[in-house]
Design a protein around this motif. Structure first.
Motif, PDB file in Angstrom:
ATOM      1  N   VAL A   1      31.242  43.903  38.596  1.00 43.86           N
ATOM      2  CA  VAL A   1      32.284  44.199  39.575  1.00 43.86           C
ATOM      3  C   VAL A   1      32.641  45.674  39.471  1.00 43.86           C
ATOM      4  CG1 VAL A   1      34.153  43.613  37.979  1.00 43.86           C
ATOM      5  CG2 VAL A   1      34.561  43.500  40.436  1.00 43.86           C
ATOM      6  N   THR A   2      32.952  46.287  40.603  1.00 47.67           N
ATOM      7  CA  THR A   2      33.406  47.684  40.621  1.00 47.67           C
ATOM      8  C   THR A   2      34.911  47.714  40.817  1.00 47.67           C
ATOM      9  OG1 THR A   2      31.310  48.572  41.451  1.00 47.67           O
ATOM     10  CG2 THR A   2      33.286  49.884  41.837  1.00 47.67           C
ATOM     11  N   LEU A   3      35.589  48.407  39.920  1.00 47.24           N
ATOM     12  CA  LEU A   3      37.041  48.555  39.967  1.00 47.24           C
ATOM     13  C   LEU A   3      37.372  49.985  40.377  1.00 47.24           C
ATOM     14  CD1 LEU A   3      37.922  46.850  36.560  1.00 47.24           C
ATOM     15  CD2 LEU A   3      37.642  45.757  38.793  1.00 47.24           C
ATOM     16  N   VAL A   4      38.314  50.140  41.289  1.00 45.93           N
ATOM     17  CA  VAL A   4      38.760  51.455  41.729  1.00 45.93           C
ATOM     18  C   VAL A   4      40.136  51.711  41.113  1.00 45.93           C
ATOM     19  CG1 VAL A   4      39.362  52.926  43.690  1.00 45.93           C
ATOM     20  CG2 VAL A   4      37.435  51.324  43.857  1.00 45.93           C
ATOM     21  N   LEU A   5      40.240  52.797  40.341  1.00 45.08           N
ATOM     22  CA  LEU A   5      41.448  53.125  39.600  1.00 45.08           C
ATOM     23  C   LEU A   5      42.041  54.440  40.101  1.00 45.08           C
ATOM     24  CD1 LEU A   5      40.003  52.519  36.010  1.00 45.08           C
ATOM     25  CD2 LEU A   5      41.147  50.842  37.470  1.00 45.08           C
ATOM     26  N   ARG A   6      43.372  54.464  40.188  1.00 44.33           N
ATOM     27  CA  ARG A   6      44.051  55.708  40.557  1.00 44.33           C
ATOM     28  C   ARG A   6      44.720  56.274  39.310  1.00 44.33           C
ATOM     29  NH1 ARG A   6      45.140  58.009  45.093  1.00 44.33           N
ATOM     30  NH2 ARG A   6      44.668  56.125  46.305  1.00 44.33           N
TER      31      ARG A   6
ATOM     32  N   LYS B   1      30.032  45.069  33.793  1.00 50.28           N
ATOM     33  CA  LYS B   1      29.202  43.882  33.730  1.00 50.28           C
ATOM     34  C   LYS B   1      29.835  42.875  32.782  1.00 50.28           C
ATOM     35  CE  LYS B   1      24.555  42.245  32.538  1.00 50.28           C
ATOM     36  NZ  LYS B   1      23.199  42.642  32.090  1.00 50.28           N
ATOM     37  N   ALA B   2      30.038  41.654  33.255  1.00 48.13           N
ATOM     38  CA  ALA B   2      30.646  40.620  32.420  1.00 48.13           C
ATOM     39  C   ALA B   2      29.654  40.194  31.341  1.00 48.13           C
ATOM     40  CB  ALA B   2      31.034  39.418  33.275  1.00 48.13           C
ATOM     41  N   ILE B   3      30.050  40.394  30.091  1.00 49.53           N
ATOM     42  CA  ILE B   3      29.192  40.072  28.953  1.00 49.53           C
ATOM     43  C   ILE B   3      29.723  38.814  28.281  1.00 49.53           C
ATOM     44  CG2 ILE B   3      28.334  40.895  26.722  1.00 49.53           C
ATOM     45  CD1 ILE B   3      28.735  43.744  27.770  1.00 49.53           C
ATOM     46  N   THR B   4      28.828  37.885  27.981  1.00 47.48           N
ATOM     47  CA  THR B   4      29.228  36.645  27.321  1.00 47.48           C
ATOM     48  C   THR B   4      29.919  36.954  25.999  1.00 47.48           C
ATOM     49  OG1 THR B   4      27.360  35.481  28.320  1.00 47.48           O
ATOM     50  CG2 THR B   4      28.433  34.423  26.426  1.00 47.48           C
ATOM     51  N   GLY B   5      31.143  36.474  25.845  1.00 45.83           N
ATOM     52  CA  GLY B   5      31.907  36.729  24.628  1.00 45.83           C
ATOM     53  C   GLY B   5      32.627  38.055  24.615  1.00 45.83           C
ATOM     54  N   GLY B   6      32.418  38.896  25.610  1.00 50.08           N
ATOM     55  CA  GLY B   6      33.074  40.199  25.664  1.00 50.08           C
ATOM     56  C   GLY B   6      34.482  40.081  26.228  1.00 50.08           C
TER      57      GLY B   6
ATOM     58  N   HIS C   1      37.631  40.159  30.961  1.00 48.09           N
ATOM     59  CA  HIS C   1      38.945  40.361  31.588  1.00 48.09           C
ATOM     60  C   HIS C   1      38.829  41.243  32.825  1.00 48.09           C
ATOM     61  CE1 HIS C   1      43.276  41.017  31.965  1.00 48.09           C
ATOM     62  NE2 HIS C   1      42.999  42.294  32.115  1.00 48.09           N
ATOM     63  N   LEU C   2      38.137  42.360  32.689  1.00 45.80           N
ATOM     64  CA  LEU C   2      38.030  43.280  33.812  1.00 45.80           C
ATOM     65  C   LEU C   2      37.253  42.670  34.967  1.00 45.80           C
ATOM     66  CD1 LEU C   2      37.343  46.655  31.954  1.00 45.80           C
ATOM     67  CD2 LEU C   2      39.487  45.902  32.995  1.00 45.80           C
ATOM     68  N   ALA C   3      36.163  41.979  34.656  1.00 50.92           N
ATOM     69  CA  ALA C   3      35.292  41.456  35.710  1.00 50.92           C
ATOM     70  C   ALA C   3      35.875  40.229  36.399  1.00 50.92           C
ATOM     71  CB  ALA C   3      33.918  41.132  35.128  1.00 50.92           C
ATOM     72  N   GLN C   4      36.695  39.451  35.680  1.00 52.96           N
ATOM     73  CA  GLN C   4      37.111  38.167  36.239  1.00 52.96           C
ATOM     74  C   GLN C   4      38.617  38.026  36.423  1.00 52.96           C
ATOM     75  OE1 GLN C   4      35.388  35.149  33.731  1.00 52.96           O
ATOM     76  NE2 GLN C   4      33.320  35.963  33.915  1.00 52.96           N
TER      77      GLN C   4
END
Length: 357
Positions: free
Chosen positions: A56-61, A105-110, A115-118
């Motif tokens: 997922v791509t997150l856009v941050l200000r 990239k959502a990593i198993t166990g990460g 949190h960031l991806a989902q």
């Protein structure tokens, strides 16, 4: 006649005591606006979209304390997960409106990546470190540029491609991007669009688990299709094993080879014997093996220097080197300058050292 008393030495005035502590100021300021701080850089999530099947791509200000980022550099992002403050490194893309785009990239166990991806929602605020890293375009003119990326290593390469596209792709650029399958490719449509608009940019997808025609990994890849690389600036980014294989494959065949790994490399026994390493702050002196990263050697002695390299938190194991010669485990280059900074995870001791630990 007795000597006249000397006038008392004038003391430098003490700096004024701040009227409020930084932590207290930041606490109350955040109640008014989440990005208000006294000095610390922070960023707020303003949008998110899918980048690939598992990314997922997150856009941050960012707030005004963030000093900017060059294409190819990294930042540390501080995330609160289950009541704990965790930090991970990402390579952002600076957007036209001043926002930063990071792809996770959502990593198993990460914990952080999951949190960031989902789970991260628009409006969430993160701590933001200042940019670091040397995976940037050279300041001197080069004949051509070849970019090699695998996994999350595509993120800084995308930033470099965007940078060159904004100035009309002044040199020939080839990007070879390794992924397991097409669904794992990030920025595929964007990179294909750049290639369509700029004849000087070529995209080569190397899909290692493609059912029709699986591509060779970097160590066995046929680079002859890219033409003569003897005058090329080659930049490599990806997992440690990928970077090491690229180094072995291309070292001595290109004009310049620059690399950055986001996992610690597996070191060969390039050097033997031991050296004397003095830890100035703790007052200890150790005999450490040559050819082994300083981080691994210190941990083998029961020490726990600050580091987050195995979790992708770059630049956290940097410490001061007062004297001695170190060897970069990825490039093989030696550094003998005194009073410099050294990354423990990718440098080994070649001579006796004094470290600020």
């Amino acid at each position: 006649m007795s000597a006249l008393p000397r006038p008392a030495a004038r003391r430098s005035p003490l700096p004024p005591r701040p009227w409020v502590s930084e932590a207290l100021f930041d606490f109350w300021a955040a109640r008014v606006h989440p990005l208000w701080t006294l000095r610390r850089a922070r960023a707020r999530l303003v949008s998110r979209h899918t980048a690939s099947a598992d990314s997922v791509t997150l856009v941050l200000r960012p707030n005004r304390h963030f000093r900017g980022v060059a294409p190819g550099q990294h930042v540390n992002l501080g995330v609160e997960v289950d009541g704990r403050r965790l930090s991970r490194s990402y390579s952002p893309t600076l957007l036209d409106d001043g926002c930063l785009a990071i792809t996770v990239k959502a990593i198993t166990g990460g914990k952080v990546s999951q949190h960031l991806a989902q789970h991260a929602e628009v409006g969430e605020v993160f701590e933001l470190g200042q940019a670091f890293g040397e995976m940037t375009l050279p300041t001197v003119p080069v004949a051509r540029v070849v970019l090699l990326a695998a996994g999350s290593g595509i993120t800084p390469m995308r930033a470099l491609v965007r940078q060159m596209a904004t100035v009309g792709m002044p040199v020939q650029v080839d990007l070879v991007y390794w992924a397991q399958q097409r669904g794992a490719v990030c920025f595929g449509d964007e990179l294909a669009d750049v290639a369509a608009r700029h004849p000087g940019f070529r995209l080569h997808l190397a899909l290692t688990r493609d059912p029709a025609a699986p591509a060779a990994r970097v160590g066995d890849y046929d680079f002859s299709g890219l033409g003569d690389l003897s005058s090329a600036q080659v930049m490599v980014c990806g997992p440690g094993g990928f970077v090491e294989a690229a180094q072995a494959r291309l070292q001595g065949q290109v004009a310049r080879l620059q690399s950055e790994a986001f996992t610690p490399p597996v070191l060969p026994d390039a050097e033997t014997g031991t050296v004397r390493v003095e830890l100035r702050r703790s007052g200890r002196t150790l005999e450490l093996p040559r050819g082994t990263s300083l981080l691994q050697a210190l941990e083998a002695e029961g020490l726990r220097p600050a580091s987050g390299c195995r979790m992708g938190i770059c630049n956290t194991c940097v410490c001061g080197k007062a004297t001695g010669v170190t060897r970069h485990t990825l490039t093989g280059e030696y550094a003998a300058e005194p009073a410099t900074q050294v990354k423990l995870c990718v440098n080994s001791a070649s001579t006796d050292l004094i470290l600020e630990l």
